[in-house]
Design a protein around this motif. Structure first.
Motif, PDB file in Angstrom:
ATOM      1  N   THR A 138       0.832  -1.206   0.000  1.00  0.00           N
ATOM      2  CA  THR A 138       0.000   0.000   0.000  1.00  0.00           C
ATOM      3  C   THR A 138       0.867   1.256   0.000  1.00  0.00           C
ATOM      4  OG1 THR A 138      -1.738  -1.132   1.244  1.00  0.00           O
ATOM      5  CG2 THR A 138      -1.787   1.275   1.238  1.00  0.00           C
ATOM      6  N   ILE A 139       0.562   2.207  -0.881  1.00  0.00           N
ATOM      7  CA  ILE A 139       1.288   3.476  -0.912  1.00  0.00           C
ATOM      8  C   ILE A 139       0.875   4.303   0.304  1.00  0.00           C
ATOM      9  CG2 ILE A 139       1.654   5.627  -2.191  1.00  0.00           C
ATOM     10  CD1 ILE A 139       1.095   4.047  -4.758  1.00  0.00           C
ATOM     11  N   VAL A 140       1.851   4.806   1.045  1.00  0.00           N
ATOM     12  CA  VAL A 140       1.551   5.570   2.256  1.00  0.00           C
ATOM     13  C   VAL A 140       2.248   6.920   2.215  1.00  0.00           C
ATOM     14  CG1 VAL A 140       1.275   3.467   3.638  1.00  0.00           C
ATOM     15  CG2 VAL A 140       3.512   4.608   3.551  1.00  0.00           C
ATOM     16  N   GLU A 141       1.739   7.853   3.000  1.00  0.00           N
ATOM     17  CA  GLU A 141       2.348   9.174   3.118  1.00  0.00           C
ATOM     18  C   GLU A 141       3.522   9.099   4.105  1.00  0.00           C
ATOM     19  OE1 GLU A 141       1.556  11.789   1.331  1.00  0.00           O
ATOM     20  OE2 GLU A 141      -0.029  10.647   0.316  1.00  0.00           O
ATOM     21  N   PHE A 142       4.410  10.079   3.988  1.00  0.00           N
ATOM     22  CA  PHE A 142       5.615  10.097   4.803  1.00  0.00           C
ATOM     23  C   PHE A 142       5.333  10.038   6.310  1.00  0.00           C
ATOM     24  CE2 PHE A 142       9.286  12.332   6.775  1.00  0.00           C
ATOM     25  CZ  PHE A 142      10.285  11.444   6.397  1.00  0.00           C
ATOM     26  N   PRO A 143       4.355  10.816   6.845  1.00  0.00           N
ATOM     27  CA  PRO A 143       4.075  10.757   8.286  1.00  0.00           C
ATOM     28  C   PRO A 143       3.675   9.357   8.761  1.00  0.00           C
ATOM     29  CG  PRO A 143       3.094  12.720   7.348  1.00  0.00           C
ATOM     30  CD  PRO A 143       3.537  11.870   6.200  1.00  0.00           C
ATOM     31  N   VAL A 144       2.989   8.612   7.907  1.00  0.00           N
ATOM     32  CA  VAL A 144       2.603   7.243   8.251  1.00  0.00           C
ATOM     33  C   VAL A 144       3.836   6.340   8.234  1.00  0.00           C
ATOM     34  CG1 VAL A 144       1.232   5.224   7.554  1.00  0.00           C
ATOM     35  CG2 VAL A 144       0.273   7.540   7.362  1.00  0.00           C
ATOM     36  N   PHE A 145       4.669   6.544   7.221  1.00  0.00           N
ATOM     37  CA  PHE A 145       5.873   5.726   7.050  1.00  0.00           C
ATOM     38  C   PHE A 145       6.811   5.837   8.255  1.00  0.00           C
ATOM     39  CE2 PHE A 145      10.170   4.933   5.489  1.00  0.00           C
ATOM     40  CZ  PHE A 145      10.006   3.746   4.777  1.00  0.00           C
ATOM     41  N   VAL A 146       7.028   7.064   8.739  1.00  0.00           N
ATOM     42  CA  VAL A 146       7.997   7.260   9.828  1.00  0.00           C
ATOM     43  C   VAL A 146       7.517   6.674  11.155  1.00  0.00           C
ATOM     44  CG1 VAL A 146       8.977   9.328   8.783  1.00  0.00           C
ATOM     45  CG2 VAL A 146       7.084   9.557  10.386  1.00  0.00           C
ATOM     46  N   ASN A 147       6.240   6.370  11.250  1.00  0.00           N
ATOM     47  CA  ASN A 147       5.707   5.799  12.489  1.00  0.00           C
ATOM     48  C   ASN A 147       5.781   4.273  12.546  1.00  0.00           C
ATOM     49  OD1 ASN A 147       4.995   8.104  14.001  1.00  0.00           O
ATOM     50  ND2 ASN A 147       3.179   8.413  12.735  1.00  0.00           N
ATOM     51  N   ILE A 148       6.351   3.672  11.502  1.00  0.00           N
ATOM     52  CA  ILE A 148       6.514   2.212  11.514  1.00  0.00           C
ATOM     53  C   ILE A 148       7.603   1.849  12.522  1.00  0.00           C
ATOM     54  CG2 ILE A 148       7.177   0.197  10.162  1.00  0.00           C
ATOM     55  CD1 ILE A 148       6.199   1.695   7.681  1.00  0.00           C
ATOM     56  N   ALA A 149       7.291   0.928  13.417  1.00  0.00           N
ATOM     57  CA  ALA A 149       8.273   0.493  14.418  1.00  0.00           C
ATOM     58  C   ALA A 149       9.349  -0.364  13.749  1.00  0.00           C
ATOM     59  CB  ALA A 149       7.579  -0.312  15.517  1.00  0.00           C
ATOM     60  N   PRO A 150      10.629  -0.018  13.918  1.00  0.00           N
ATOM     61  CA  PRO A 150      11.708  -0.796  13.297  1.00  0.00           C
ATOM     62  C   PRO A 150      11.653  -2.284  13.630  1.00  0.00           C
ATOM     63  CG  PRO A 150      12.552   1.255  14.185  1.00  0.00           C
ATOM     64  CD  PRO A 150      11.138   1.144  14.659  1.00  0.00           C
ATOM     65  N   SER A 151      11.218  -2.612  14.825  1.00  0.00           N
ATOM     66  CA  SER A 151      11.160  -4.017  15.242  1.00  0.00           C
ATOM     67  C   SER A 151      10.131  -4.821  14.454  1.00  0.00           C
ATOM     68  CB  SER A 151      10.851  -4.109  16.739  1.00  0.00           C
ATOM     69  OG  SER A 151       9.592  -3.520  17.020  1.00  0.00           O
ATOM     70  N   GLN A 152       9.208  -4.125  13.752  1.00  0.00           N
ATOM     71  CA  GLN A 152       8.174  -4.796  12.980  1.00  0.00           C
ATOM     72  C   GLN A 152       8.531  -4.935  11.501  1.00  0.00           C
ATOM     73  OE1 GLN A 152       5.353  -6.309  14.201  1.00  0.00           O
ATOM     74  NE2 GLN A 152       6.488  -5.911  16.088  1.00  0.00           N
ATOM     75  N   VAL A 153       9.710  -4.417  11.108  1.00  0.00           N
ATOM     76  CA  VAL A 153      10.103  -4.460   9.699  1.00  0.00           C
ATOM     77  C   VAL A 153      10.735  -5.810   9.353  1.00  0.00           C
ATOM     78  CG1 VAL A 153      11.588  -3.443   7.945  1.00  0.00           C
ATOM     79  CG2 VAL A 153      10.436  -1.966   9.598  1.00  0.00           C
ATOM     80  N   LYS A 154      10.244  -6.402   8.280  1.00  0.00           N
ATOM     81  CA  LYS A 154      10.784  -7.676   7.808  1.00  0.00           C
ATOM     82  C   LYS A 154      11.836  -7.468   6.722  1.00  0.00           C
ATOM     83  CE  LYS A 154       9.351 -12.199   6.067  1.00  0.00           C
ATOM     84  NZ  LYS A 154       8.209 -13.041   5.655  1.00  0.00           N
ATOM     85  N   SER A 155      11.573  -6.556   5.788  1.00  0.00           N
ATOM     86  CA  SER A 155      12.546  -6.290   4.724  1.00  0.00           C
ATOM     87  C   SER A 155      12.338  -4.899   4.143  1.00  0.00           C
ATOM     88  CB  SER A 155      12.435  -7.334   3.608  1.00  0.00           C
ATOM     89  OG  SER A 155      11.190  -7.235   2.947  1.00  0.00           O
ATOM     90  N   ILE A 156      13.395  -4.385   3.523  1.00  0.00           N
ATOM     91  CA  ILE A 156      13.359  -3.074   2.871  1.00  0.00           C
ATOM     92  C   ILE A 156      14.037  -3.201   1.510  1.00  0.00           C
ATOM     93  CG2 ILE A 156      14.039  -0.648   2.971  1.00  0.00           C
ATOM     94  CD1 ILE A 156      14.224  -0.915   5.999  1.00  0.00           C
ATOM     95  N   ASP A 157      13.329  -2.784   0.459  1.00  0.00           N
ATOM     96  CA  ASP A 157      13.897  -2.801  -0.893  1.00  0.00           C
ATOM     97  C   ASP A 157      13.786  -1.420  -1.511  1.00  0.00           C
ATOM     98  OD1 ASP A 157      14.623  -5.652  -1.670  1.00  0.00           O
ATOM     99  OD2 ASP A 157      12.619  -5.929  -0.847  1.00  0.00           O
ATOM    100  N   VAL A 158      14.723  -1.102  -2.390  1.00  0.00           N
ATOM    101  CA  VAL A 158      14.712   0.185  -3.083  1.00  0.00           C
ATOM    102  C   VAL A 158      14.702  -0.058  -4.588  1.00  0.00           C
ATOM    103  CG1 VAL A 158      16.026   2.279  -3.563  1.00  0.00           C
ATOM    104  CG2 VAL A 158      15.879   1.424  -1.230  1.00  0.00           C
ATOM    105  N   LEU A 159      13.762   0.580  -5.284  1.00  0.00           N
ATOM    106  CA  LEU A 159      13.676   0.492  -6.743  1.00  0.00           C
ATOM    107  C   LEU A 159      13.898   1.875  -7.336  1.00  0.00           C
ATOM    108  CD1 LEU A 159      10.441  -1.684  -7.198  1.00  0.00           C
ATOM    109  CD2 LEU A 159      12.812  -2.484  -7.082  1.00  0.00           C
ATOM    110  N   LYS A 160      14.543   1.920  -8.500  1.00  0.00           N
ATOM    111  CA  LYS A 160      14.661   3.193  -9.215  1.00  0.00           C
ATOM    112  C   LYS A 160      14.804   2.899 -10.704  1.00  0.00           C
ATOM    113  CE  LYS A 160      19.682   3.785  -8.695  1.00  0.00           C
ATOM    114  NZ  LYS A 160      20.753   4.693  -8.216  1.00  0.00           N
ATOM    115  N   GLY A 161      14.692   3.946 -11.510  1.00  0.00           N
ATOM    116  CA  GLY A 161      14.815   3.783 -12.952  1.00  0.00           C
ATOM    117  C   GLY A 161      13.694   2.947 -13.534  1.00  0.00           C
TER     118      GLY A 161
END
Length: 226
Positions: free
Chosen positions: A179-202
């Protein structure tokens, strides 16, 4: 007199036995990012007869005092101390060292043979859930400096190479569990709940998100996702 002497000897023998440190064999594994084994990690202790090293699979095994405090050190990683007495006999001890980030630490970690460059590059670009996540205060802190070409500010995340000649950097699209989220929502994600992070560009970002992904895309999967 003779009886008193014998009793004294017995007392001294028992006292010496009780004060003598008990030894036991310990074994375990040293990793980073929760699962990648670390080679040649230095293991030191005050009463150890020598310095021990983890093998290429991160494993170690030796005998030490039960009250020993061990220090695990590797170039480019934050050292960690453990108390042997905190573990039951026969337990396999898991030690996960946190990577310091930065080019200097990357070079040291790989040059000293603790981890291969390809493993470390993958781990940095694709952060897997691990014990070190709980040490971060925010998800931005977890991302900053860990993914090459990503810059974090108070208003958004910028990915190097996504700006155009007619405009400045375009903030990255933020996607959490699809789901696409706004920045204020994104920054409130608890690091302990993150499973993975990927970056796409181009092209990869445009193919999946069209013009919305022109500034790149940061994709986060949490542990709550099925």
């Amino acid at each position: 007199m003779k009886f008193t002497f014998i009793v004294t000897l017995i007392f001294l023998f028992v006292f010496a036995q009780s004060t003598e440190a008990k030894e036991r064999e310990i074994k375990g594994k040293v990793t980073t990012f929760g699962k990648i084994p670390l080679n040649k990690v230095q293991i030191n202790g005050k009463n150890l007869d020598k310095e021990y090293l983890s093998d290429e699979n991160g494993n170690f095994r030796f005998i030490c005092d039960e009250d020993e405090k061990l220090t695990f050190e590797a170039h480019g990683f934050i050292s960690q101390k453990i108390k042997v007495s905190n573990f039951d006999k026969g337990d396999s001890i898991k030690v996960d060292l946190r990577y310091k980030s930065g080019k200097k630490n990357f070079d040291e970690a790989t040059d000293f043979g603790h981890i291969s460059a390809s493993q470390l590059n993958y781990a940095i670009a694709h952060l897997e859930a691990g014990p070190d996540y709980s040490g971060y205060r925010t998800i931005l802190e977890a991302i900053e400096g860990r993914i090459p070409g990503v810059q974090v500010s108070n208003s958004g995340i910028n990915i190097r190479g996504t700006s155009t000649l007619n405009s400045g950097p375009t903030p990255a699209l933020l996607v959490v569990d699809g789901t696409i989220v706004e920045f204020p929502v994104f920054v409130n994600i608890a690091p302990s709940q993150v499973k993975s992070i990927d970056v796409l560009k181009g092209g990869a970002a445009s193919a999946r998100y069209g013009s919305r992904g022109m500034g790149g895309v940061v994709i986060v999967r949490t542990k709550t996702q099925n």
